[in-house]
Scaffold this motif. Structure first.
Motif, PDB file in Angstrom:
ATOM      1  N   LYS A 145     -29.296   1.783  11.241  1.00  0.00           N
ATOM      2  CA  LYS A 145     -29.962   3.078  11.378  1.00  0.00           C
ATOM      3  C   LYS A 145     -29.599   3.943  10.256  1.00  0.00           C
ATOM      4  O   LYS A 145     -28.405   4.148   9.819  1.00  0.00           O
ATOM      5  N   PRO A 146     -30.649   4.787   9.405  1.00  0.00           N
ATOM      6  CA  PRO A 146     -30.213   5.416   8.412  1.00  0.00           C
ATOM      7  C   PRO A 146     -29.171   6.661   8.955  1.00  0.00           C
ATOM      8  O   PRO A 146     -29.546   7.224  10.064  1.00  0.00           O
ATOM      9  N   GLY A 147     -28.225   7.041   8.108  1.00  0.00           N
ATOM     10  CA  GLY A 147     -27.305   8.093   8.508  1.00  0.00           C
ATOM     11  C   GLY A 147     -26.353   7.817   9.655  1.00  0.00           C
ATOM     12  O   GLY A 147     -25.734   8.543  10.011  1.00  0.00           O
ATOM     13  N   SER A 148     -26.245   6.298  10.092  1.00  0.00           N
ATOM     14  CA  SER A 148     -25.603   6.036  11.223  1.00  0.00           C
ATOM     15  C   SER A 148     -23.884   5.465  10.428  1.00  0.00           C
ATOM     16  O   SER A 148     -24.087   4.605   9.366  1.00  0.00           O
ATOM     17  N   THR A 149     -22.893   5.356  10.972  1.00  0.00           N
ATOM     18  CA  THR A 149     -21.796   4.831  10.902  1.00  0.00           C
ATOM     19  C   THR A 149     -21.279   3.942  12.078  1.00  0.00           C
ATOM     20  O   THR A 149     -21.403   4.701  13.221  1.00  0.00           O
ATOM     21  N   VAL A 150     -20.802   2.716  11.857  1.00  0.00           N
ATOM     22  CA  VAL A 150     -20.566   1.834  13.324  1.00  0.00           C
ATOM     23  C   VAL A 150     -19.170   1.232  13.133  1.00  0.00           C
ATOM     24  O   VAL A 150     -18.753   1.085  12.200  1.00  0.00           O
ATOM     25  N   PHE A 151     -18.765   0.714  14.108  1.00  0.00           N
ATOM     26  CA  PHE A 151     -17.679  -0.345  14.127  1.00  0.00           C
ATOM     27  C   PHE A 151     -17.842  -1.200  15.177  1.00  0.00           C
ATOM     28  O   PHE A 151     -18.489  -0.383  16.373  1.00  0.00           O
TER      29      PHE A 151
END
Length: 282
Positions: free
Chosen positions: A257-263
């Motif tokens: 998703k644009p603008g998202s950060t995950v782990f």
């Protein structure tokens, strides 16, 4: 008719250890703990748009026996969905007309061992054959419905999306869109990921139904609840908290998703593929 995903049921072998795992994972204590007369112990974690209900066998009642069979056959993991409605008679009528073959409406009651309060609800189950093998319920709360509590920035605040695997995306589109009435927000084939994605929205979260291209499973085979992506306000703080708690977590990375950060959380989730996500407020 359906106003959201009320809760997801995660079956685990033993409630105390399961609750400890998910308290550490989510960064918050359960909001409800109870034991039923028919043999189930439960712990509910309520977030801002749904709830996760852990359920484990307790004693020798009929439900304990059924849960034991589920764990023996399939292992622990996500087993059921419960959709929320404000008018259960209307929902039962509509879903009967739409061929989901709902069972009769049944009352339910639970008393919390944490607070001593009691909740009441009514619910019915749809035919597993008509819901592609995923146990699916419709629930209407009557008294004592849980409200979400504020969470620290490093704790889970809500469910961003739930992932459903399907061998038959057209069947899934008919089930979640036309029959259950969820909002189909996206139907996209991504050759670079060899996947067809169908996104449905309800109650502030997304159902991400995926079909993996190039595989040849039986299109009449069942769907399955695959994984969960939890939302947090401060992803870096959540990452540090989980490392300190002993979880094996990936590095933080840009999400799809644009603008998202995950782990990714690689262990300690009771067979549930799990991501954490945060969104750039700008």
């Amino acid at each position: 008719m359906i106003t959201g995903l009320d809760h997801i049921v995660l079956v685990c072998p033993e409630i105390a250890s399961g609750t400890a795992v998910y308290s550490a994972l989510l960064g918050r204590a359960p909001d409800w703990e109870s034991v039923s007369e028919d043999g189930a112990a439960t712990a509910i974690f309520r977030v801002n748009n749904t709830a996760l209900e852990l359920m484990a066998p307790h004693g020798d009642g009929p439900l304990a026996q059924r849960l034991g069979i589920i764990i023996s056959d399939d292992g622990p993991g996500l087993k059921s969905l419960a959709f929320r409605t404000g008018d259960i008679e209307h929902a039962h009528h509509r879903l009967t007309r739409r061929g989901l073959k709902p069972h009769e409406i049944m009352p339910g009651e639970s008393t919390s061992e944490i607070m001593g309060k009691t909740r009441n609800w009514r619910r019915f189950r749809c035919s597993d054959e008509e819901t592609a093998g995923i146990r699916s319920f419709i629930i209407e709360h009557q008294t004592g419905e849980l409200a979400p509590l504020d969470a620290p920035d490093d704790a889970v605040s809500g469910l961003d999306h739930i992932v459903i695997n399907t061998p038959n995306p057209d069947r899934a589109a008919a089930l979640y869109g036309a029959r259950l009435g969820l909002d189909l927000a996206l139907d996209r084939t991504a050759p670079e990921w060899k996947t067809r994605f169908l996104f449905f929205r309800t109650g502030g979260l997304t159902f991400e139904v995926i079909n993996r291209l190039g595989e040849t499973p039986d299109p009449t085979g069942p769907d399955s609840i695959w994984g969960l992506t939890w939302e947090v306000a401060d992803l870096a703080a959540a990452h540090e908290r989980l490392l300190d708690a002993g979880f094996d977590v990936s590095e933080q990375r840009k999400g799809r998703k644009p603008g998202s950060t995950v782990f990714t959380i690689r262990n300690g989730t009771l067979n549930v593929p799990t991501l954490f996500i945060s969104h750039d407020p700008h």
